[in-house]
Write a protein that holds these residues in place. Structure first.
Motif, short mmCIF file in Angstrom:
data_model
loop_
_atom_site.label_atom_id
_atom_site.label_comp_id
_atom_site.label_asym_id
_atom_site.label_seq_id
_atom_site.Cartn_x
_atom_site.Cartn_y
_atom_site.Cartn_z
N LEU A 197 0.82 -1.21 0.00
CA LEU A 197 0.00 0.00 0.00
C LEU A 197 0.86 1.26 0.00
CD1 LEU A 197 -2.79 1.36 0.24
CD2 LEU A 197 -2.60 1.12 2.72
N ASP A 198 1.92 1.26 0.81
CA ASP A 198 2.77 2.45 0.90
C ASP A 198 3.47 2.72 -0.44
OD1 ASP A 198 4.25 0.14 1.17
OD2 ASP A 198 5.16 0.68 3.09
N HIS A 199 3.99 1.67 -1.08
CA HIS A 199 4.64 1.84 -2.38
C HIS A 199 3.63 2.32 -3.43
CE1 HIS A 199 8.26 0.05 -0.88
NE2 HIS A 199 7.69 -1.12 -0.67
N LEU A 200 2.48 1.68 -3.47
CA LEU A 200 1.46 2.01 -4.46
C LEU A 200 1.05 3.48 -4.38
CD1 LEU A 200 -0.57 0.91 -6.61
CD2 LEU A 200 -2.14 0.49 -4.71
N LEU A 201 0.75 3.95 -3.17
CA LEU A 201 0.30 5.32 -3.00
C LEU A 201 1.41 6.33 -3.30
CD1 LEU A 201 -1.87 5.05 0.26
CD2 LEU A 201 -2.66 5.16 -2.12
N ALA A 202 2.63 6.02 -2.86
CA ALA A 202 3.73 6.96 -3.10
C ALA A 202 4.00 7.12 -4.59
CB ALA A 202 5.00 6.48 -2.39
N MET A 203 3.95 6.05 -5.33
CA MET A 203 4.27 6.12 -6.76
C MET A 203 3.17 6.81 -7.55
SD MET A 203 6.04 2.39 -6.92
CE MET A 203 7.49 2.09 -5.88
N LEU A 204 1.92 6.60 -7.15
CA LEU A 204 0.83 7.36 -7.76
C LEU A 204 0.96 8.85 -7.43
CD1 LEU A 204 -2.22 5.00 -7.11
CD2 LEU A 204 -1.16 5.50 -9.33
N ALA A 205 1.33 9.14 -6.17
CA ALA A 205 1.47 10.54 -5.75
C ALA A 205 2.57 11.26 -6.52
CB ALA A 205 1.75 10.60 -4.25
N VAL A 206 3.65 10.55 -6.84
CA VAL A 206 4.71 11.16 -7.64
C VAL A 206 4.16 11.61 -8.99
CG1 VAL A 206 6.85 10.68 -8.91
CG2 VAL A 206 6.65 9.99 -6.53
N GLY A 207 3.31 10.78 -9.60
CA GLY A 207 2.70 11.16 -10.87
C GLY A 207 1.79 12.36 -10.75
N LEU A 208 1.00 12.41 -9.68
CA LEU A 208 0.11 13.55 -9.47
C LEU A 208 0.91 14.84 -9.27
CD1 LEU A 208 -2.50 12.01 -6.98
CD2 LEU A 208 -2.84 12.49 -9.39
N TRP A 209 1.95 14.77 -8.44
CA TRP A 209 2.74 15.97 -8.19
C TRP A 209 3.50 16.41 -9.43
CZ3 TRP A 209 7.84 16.58 -5.07
CH2 TRP A 209 8.04 17.94 -4.78
N ALA A 210 3.92 15.45 -10.24
CA ALA A 210 4.61 15.79 -11.49
C ALA A 210 3.70 16.61 -12.40
CB ALA A 210 5.06 14.51 -12.20
N VAL A 211 2.42 16.29 -12.42
CA VAL A 211 1.47 17.07 -13.22
C VAL A 211 1.36 18.48 -12.67
CG1 VAL A 211 -0.96 17.28 -13.90
CG2 VAL A 211 0.17 15.05 -13.96
N GLN A 212 1.33 18.61 -11.35
CA GLN A 212 1.27 19.93 -10.74
C GLN A 212 2.48 20.77 -11.10
OE1 GLN A 212 0.72 19.76 -6.48
NE2 GLN A 212 -1.39 20.46 -6.63
N LEU A 213 3.66 20.16 -11.09
CA LEU A 213 4.88 20.90 -11.42
C LEU A 213 4.89 21.33 -12.87
CD1 LEU A 213 7.59 18.84 -9.47
CD2 LEU A 213 6.47 20.98 -8.79
N GLY A 214 4.37 20.50 -13.75
CA GLY A 214 4.22 20.86 -15.16
C GLY A 214 5.53 20.88 -15.94
N GLY A 215 5.40 21.17 -17.23
CA GLY A 215 6.56 21.27 -18.09
C GLY A 215 7.36 19.98 -18.15
#
Length: 204
Positions: A48-66
């Protein structure tokens, strides 16, 4: 009369889904797994911890943009492989156990909390963000490998969890892109923040 799905209801469904995942046992966060590419590929999906962290990296990457949309996941995967290789190096069993229990597991849990907080806060720490993700990724890689029996070939296993991580990052980017168009990306960080808090408390 059938009910039509709205953007708001889809976000609520996602939050409820993550909440259901949170209700699973902490003990199942790192289940027994096989070796080789299949075992490495399965491990991020079963924790669960790995799954959520890796999805969160993708979400934050979208926020950072470019180009940070790609550099952030790339930095995470690269550092995670380094962490896995370092953990796979010969170490006394007692030292490995101490590292996992006292340092690796709490840091893996903390990564979910911090990434969720960064999403909620709409952090723009771009270069620092890659560094933050890389530091957490080192511990994720170590956690993947620490439970492997001695004598198992490390290369295929590392390749397996790296491939799974790329897929989870891509899923996070896809979900984040959809939520960003709806103006709801920041809200998506809340369940990650809550899950991370719960995991961190359970890890200490």
């Amino acid at each position: 009369m059938t009910m039509q799905s709205t953007p708001g209801s889809r976000v609520i469904q996602m939050v409820l889904m993550v909440g259901a995942m949170m209700s699973s046992s902490v003990a199942s966060a790192h289940p027994l797994h096989g070796a080789g590419f299949p075992g490495g590929f399965a491990h991020p999906f079963l924790g669960l911890d790995h799954l959520l962290a890796m999805l969160a990296v993708g979400l934050w990457a979208v926020q950072l943009g470019g180009h940070w949309r790609y550099l952030l996941p790339l930095g995470f995967v690269s550092a995670m492989c380094v962490g896995g290789v370092l953990a796979g190096m010969a170490m006394p069993d007692g030292l490995t156990l101490w590292l996992v229990e006292s340092l690796v597991e709490p840091m893996v849990a903390a990564s979910v909390l911090v990434l969720g907080l960064l999403i909620v806060a709409r952090s723009r720490a771009r270069a620092a963000g890659v560094l933050i993700a890389a530091v957490f990724a080192l511990f994720h890689g170590a956690a993947h490998v620490a439970e492997l029996p001695s004598g198992i070939a490390l290369g295929p296993y590392v390749a397996g969890f790296a491939a799974a991580t790329v897929m989870l990052h891509a899923a996070g980017v896809a979900i984040g892109s959809a939520l960003s168009r709806l103006g709801m990306l920041r809200l998506a960080g809340v369940p990650f923040l809550l899950a991370g808090t719960w995991l961190a408390m359970a890890a200490v």
